[in-house]
Each structure stands twice: as C-alpha cells, then as structure tokens.
Design a protein around this motif. Structure first.
Motif, PDB file in Angstrom:
ATOM      1  N   GLN A   1      15.090  20.902  -1.651  1.00 48.84           N
ATOM      2  CA  GLN A   1      15.937  19.955  -2.264  1.00 48.84           C
ATOM      3  C   GLN A   1      16.290  18.723  -1.312  1.00 48.84           C
ATOM      4  OE1 GLN A   1      16.709  19.566  -5.723  1.00 48.84           O
ATOM      5  NE2 GLN A   1      15.471  21.505  -5.629  1.00 48.84           N
ATOM      6  N   GLY A   2      16.205  18.788  -0.191  1.00 50.46           N
ATOM      7  CA  GLY A   2      16.208  17.747   0.754  1.00 50.46           C
ATOM      8  C   GLY A   2      14.796  16.986   1.068  1.00 50.46           C
ATOM      9  N   LEU A   3      13.733  17.458   0.372  1.00 55.11           N
ATOM     10  CA  LEU A   3      12.431  17.102   0.579  1.00 55.11           C
ATOM     11  C   LEU A   3      11.985  15.655  -0.027  1.00 55.11           C
ATOM     12  CD1 LEU A   3       9.562  17.586   1.728  1.00 55.11           C
ATOM     13  CD2 LEU A   3       8.985  18.614  -0.528  1.00 55.11           C
ATOM     14  N   HIS A   4      11.679  14.647   0.562  1.00 56.79           N
ATOM     15  CA  HIS A   4      11.377  13.671  -0.160  1.00 56.79           C
ATOM     16  C   HIS A   4       9.787  13.745  -0.130  1.00 56.79           C
ATOM     17  CE1 HIS A   4      15.100  11.168   0.012  1.00 56.79           C
ATOM     18  NE2 HIS A   4      15.148  11.492   1.593  1.00 56.79           N
ATOM     19  N   TYR A   5       9.330  14.353  -1.406  1.00 58.87           N
ATOM     20  CA  TYR A   5       8.049  14.764  -1.653  1.00 58.87           C
ATOM     21  C   TYR A   5       7.127  13.610  -1.614  1.00 58.87           C
ATOM     22  CZ  TYR A   5       3.904  17.190  -3.997  1.00 58.87           C
ATOM     23  OH  TYR A   5       2.735  17.549  -4.612  1.00 58.87           O
ATOM     24  N   CYS A   6       7.311  12.408  -2.075  1.00 61.20           N
ATOM     25  CA  CYS A   6       6.358  11.265  -1.879  1.00 61.20           C
ATOM     26  C   CYS A   6       6.637  10.342  -0.787  1.00 61.20           C
ATOM     27  CB  CYS A   6       6.663  10.520  -3.123  1.00 61.20           C
ATOM     28  SG  CYS A   6       6.521  11.327  -4.614  1.00 61.20           S
ATOM     29  N   ASN A   7       7.162  10.756   0.171  1.00 62.35           N
ATOM     30  CA  ASN A   7       7.659   9.964   1.511  1.00 62.35           C
ATOM     31  C   ASN A   7       6.363   9.588   2.030  1.00 62.35           C
ATOM     32  OD1 ASN A   7       9.970   9.256   2.388  1.00 62.35           O
ATOM     33  ND2 ASN A   7       9.818  10.467   4.613  1.00 62.35           N
ATOM     34  N   ILE A   8       5.146   9.942   1.789  1.00 63.61           N
ATOM     35  CA  ILE A   8       4.029   9.261   2.241  1.00 63.61           C
ATOM     36  C   ILE A   8       4.002   7.896   1.881  1.00 63.61           C
ATOM     37  CG2 ILE A   8       2.430   9.910   0.468  1.00 63.61           C
ATOM     38  CD1 ILE A   8       0.330  10.684   2.738  1.00 63.61           C
ATOM     39  N   LEU A   9       4.601   7.648   0.641  1.00 63.96           N
ATOM     40  CA  LEU A   9       4.304   6.271   0.144  1.00 63.96           C
ATOM     41  C   LEU A   9       5.206   5.215   0.763  1.00 63.96           C
ATOM     42  CD1 LEU A   9       4.649   6.742  -3.740  1.00 63.96           C
ATOM     43  CD2 LEU A   9       2.611   6.366  -2.455  1.00 63.96           C
ATOM     44  N   SER A  10       6.622   5.640   1.484  1.00 65.00           N
ATOM     45  CA  SER A  10       7.395   4.780   2.148  1.00 65.00           C
ATOM     46  C   SER A  10       6.651   4.398   3.439  1.00 65.00           C
ATOM     47  CB  SER A  10       8.781   5.301   2.379  1.00 65.00           C
ATOM     48  OG  SER A  10       8.815   6.822   2.989  1.00 65.00           O
ATOM     49  N   GLY A  11       5.990   5.468   3.964  1.00 68.62           N
ATOM     50  CA  GLY A  11       5.213   5.327   5.234  1.00 68.62           C
ATOM     51  C   GLY A  11       4.195   4.197   5.133  1.00 68.62           C
ATOM     52  N   VAL A  12       3.263   4.326   3.797  1.00 69.08           N
ATOM     53  CA  VAL A  12       2.201   3.541   3.546  1.00 69.08           C
ATOM     54  C   VAL A  12       2.888   2.044   3.589  1.00 69.08           C
ATOM     55  CG1 VAL A  12       0.805   2.725   1.816  1.00 69.08           C
ATOM     56  CG2 VAL A  12       0.848   5.252   2.370  1.00 69.08           C
ATOM     57  N   ILE A  13       3.883   2.044   2.914  1.00 72.65           N
ATOM     58  CA  ILE A  13       4.175   0.399   2.707  1.00 72.65           C
ATOM     59  C   ILE A  13       4.764  -0.106   3.966  1.00 72.65           C
ATOM     60  CG2 ILE A  13       6.246  -1.032   1.641  1.00 72.65           C
ATOM     61  CD1 ILE A  13       6.086   0.956  -0.899  1.00 72.65           C
ATOM     62  N   ARG A  14       5.593   0.728   4.711  1.00 72.80           N
ATOM     63  CA  ARG A  14       6.089   0.429   6.003  1.00 72.80           C
ATOM     64  C   ARG A  14       4.979  -0.097   7.063  1.00 72.80           C
ATOM     65  NH1 ARG A  14       7.446   3.165  10.695  1.00 72.80           N
ATOM     66  NH2 ARG A  14       6.851   5.134   9.598  1.00 72.80           N
ATOM     67  N   GLY A  15       3.769   0.976   7.080  1.00 75.08           N
ATOM     68  CA  GLY A  15       2.649   0.584   7.899  1.00 75.08           C
ATOM     69  C   GLY A  15       2.146  -0.718   7.376  1.00 75.08           C
ATOM     70  N   ALA A  16       1.879  -0.739   6.225  1.00 78.97           N
ATOM     71  CA  ALA A  16       0.990  -2.125   5.709  1.00 78.97           C
ATOM     72  C   ALA A  16       1.744  -3.223   6.128  1.00 78.97           C
ATOM     73  CB  ALA A  16       0.839  -1.926   4.542  1.00 78.97           C
ATOM     74  N   LEU A  17       3.312  -3.341   5.681  1.00 81.98           N
ATOM     75  CA  LEU A  17       4.033  -4.360   6.119  1.00 81.98           C
ATOM     76  C   LEU A  17       4.153  -4.772   7.568  1.00 81.98           C
ATOM     77  CD1 LEU A  17       7.023  -3.996   3.423  1.00 81.98           C
ATOM     78  CD2 LEU A  17       5.125  -5.696   3.457  1.00 81.98           C
ATOM     79  N   GLU A  18       4.230  -3.774   8.451  1.00 80.25           N
ATOM     80  CA  GLU A  18       4.027  -3.936   9.975  1.00 80.25           C
ATOM     81  C   GLU A  18       2.665  -4.966  10.377  1.00 80.25           C
ATOM     82  OE1 GLU A  18       4.355  -1.365  13.705  1.00 80.25           O
ATOM     83  OE2 GLU A  18       5.951  -1.319  12.184  1.00 80.25           O
ATOM     84  N   MET A  19       1.763  -4.424   9.658  1.00 76.37           N
ATOM     85  CA  MET A  19       0.653  -4.885  10.022  1.00 76.37           C
ATOM     86  C   MET A  19       0.649  -6.601   9.587  1.00 76.37           C
ATOM     87  SD  MET A  19      -0.940  -2.997  11.724  1.00 76.37           S
ATOM     88  CE  MET A  19      -2.479  -3.776  12.152  1.00 76.37           C
ATOM     89  N   VAL A  20       1.350  -7.076   8.644  1.00 76.37           N
ATOM     90  CA  VAL A  20       1.403  -8.355   8.504  1.00 76.37           C
ATOM     91  C   VAL A  20       2.790  -8.940   8.941  1.00 76.37           C
ATOM     92  CG1 VAL A  20      -0.117  -8.216   6.346  1.00 76.37           C
ATOM     93  CG2 VAL A  20       2.181  -7.898   6.083  1.00 76.37           C
ATOM     94  N   SER A  21       3.000  -8.466   9.942  1.00 72.77           N
ATOM     95  CA  SER A  21       4.239  -9.014  10.865  1.00 72.77           C
ATOM     96  C   SER A  21       5.495  -8.755  10.130  1.00 72.77           C
ATOM     97  CB  SER A  21       3.982 -10.382  11.174  1.00 72.77           C
ATOM     98  OG  SER A  21       2.906 -10.524  11.866  1.00 72.77           O
ATOM     99  N   MET A  22       5.754  -7.906   9.621  1.00 77.18           N
ATOM    100  CA  MET A  22       7.220  -7.457   8.808  1.00 77.18           C
ATOM    101  C   MET A  22       7.311  -6.094   9.169  1.00 77.18           C
ATOM    102  SD  MET A  22       6.934  -9.096   4.944  1.00 77.18           S
ATOM    103  CE  MET A  22       6.246 -10.864   4.916  1.00 77.18           C
ATOM    104  N   LYS A  23       8.762  -6.129  10.009  1.00 74.13           N
ATOM    105  CA  LYS A  23       9.189  -4.831  10.484  1.00 74.13           C
ATOM    106  C   LYS A  23      10.266  -4.398   9.347  1.00 74.13           C
ATOM    107  CE  LYS A  23      10.821  -2.104  14.310  1.00 74.13           C
ATOM    108  NZ  LYS A  23      10.076  -0.877  13.940  1.00 74.13           N
TER     109      LYS A  23
END
Length: 186
Positions: A128-150
C-alpha cells in the motif's frame, strides 16, 4: 513559438514507432515485482523507480526535443503545459491536464486522464505504500533537469490507492541559468 496543443502530441504519437502496449505494461509490472522481491522494502522500491525514471528522463529529453519541434518554453507554466499535452502524449499516448497552480507559478498538478502502466495491476495490502508509477515522476524530474529546471515531483493521487485519478505535483525548486562557454577576444 508554437503552442503546445493536443494535436501536436497526437501527431507525434501517431508517427513514432511503438512497442505493443500490453508487452510494455507487463514488462514494467515484472520489473516492479522484481524490485519488490530484491529490495523487500516499499520505500526502497519507490526510490529505485524514481531513479530509474530520472535516468530515462535525462536521455529522453533529446528525443523529445528532436521529434517534437518545440522551441524553448518561456516559463515554467508553458513547460508544464508542454509536458502534459505533448510529452506524455508522445511517449505514453496519455492525455493530461495542468491544474492547481500556486500564486507564484512554481507549483502545479499534472492530472493523467489515463495511465497505461497500471493496466492489469492490483496492489496487494502489503504494497500500500508503493508508488507503482514512480518511474513517471523520475522521468519528468530528469527531463526538466536537462532543460535547467530543478524540480520535485510527487504523487498526490493514485487510482491504485483508491483515489479518483492519477495526479502528480510538479514543484519548481530552482531554475538554473544556462551557461555558454565563450571565447575571450583578447
């Protein structure tokens, strides 16, 4: 600058080569299951899924920029709109909307109308504590970091947890100005 309308995401999604959606969904599910077996703790699995997504995001941004023909966004609001209407549609075939902006324009929600990652998924009580789709949050974070947005990307609502939708909160922590090396004319 071109607007990031839903038609541009639809057109790109229609033109890109894709793997079978069911195969992708089942493969992702097998990956999550293996992480649960190997790491045993749900929080560690959440961290690992986020890190995997981050690594994907920092590589995916090049393909996105090359295939979408989107020019530089002027601000975080426009960037969030492009993620929702073009990026998620382009790579997952998902429609999404951007809502709940804060007064400063640095925090919003992206609500997914559909989520192909959760087809065939039902979480057992032990996860129940699992964020099953947490890969999506990482994808968005990584892509935004590459365009200079932390950013910080977190799940607010998750249908696998009984909520009525899938909602990610995207918070801009810092916009890093791009530095271009230059030659001194001396």
């Amino acid at each position: 600058m071109p607007t990031a309308g839903p038609r541009s995401g639809d057109a790109i999604f229609a033109s890109v080569e894709r793997v079978n959606a069911e195969l992708f969904t089942l493969t992702y599910g097998a990956t999550v299951r293996q992480l649960l077996t190997d790491l045993e703790e749900v929080e560690e699995v959440n961290k690992q899924l986020d890190q995997m997504g981050y690594n994907i995001g920092i590589r995916l941004i090049d393909e996105f920029l090359a295939k979408s023909n989107i020019s530089r966004c002027v601000d975080f609001k426009e960037t969030a709109d492009v993620i929702a209407k073009v990026g998620l549609k382009m790579f997952l075939g998902v429609n999404a909307t951007v809502t709940n902006w804060d007064a400063e324009g640095t925090c919003c929600s992206i609500v997914l109308e559909d989520n192909p990652l959760v087809d065939f998924v039902e979480l057992p009580d032990t996860c129940q504590g699992l964020h099953y789709c947490n890969i999506l949050s990482g994808v968005i974070r990584g892509a935004l970091e590459m365009v200079s947005m932390k950013t910080e990307v977190t799940w607010l609502r998750d249908m696998l947890r009984g909520d009525d939708s899938f909602e990610l909160q995207v918070k801009l922590l810092k916009q890093v100005p791009e530095e271009y090396p230059y030659k001194d004319d001396e």
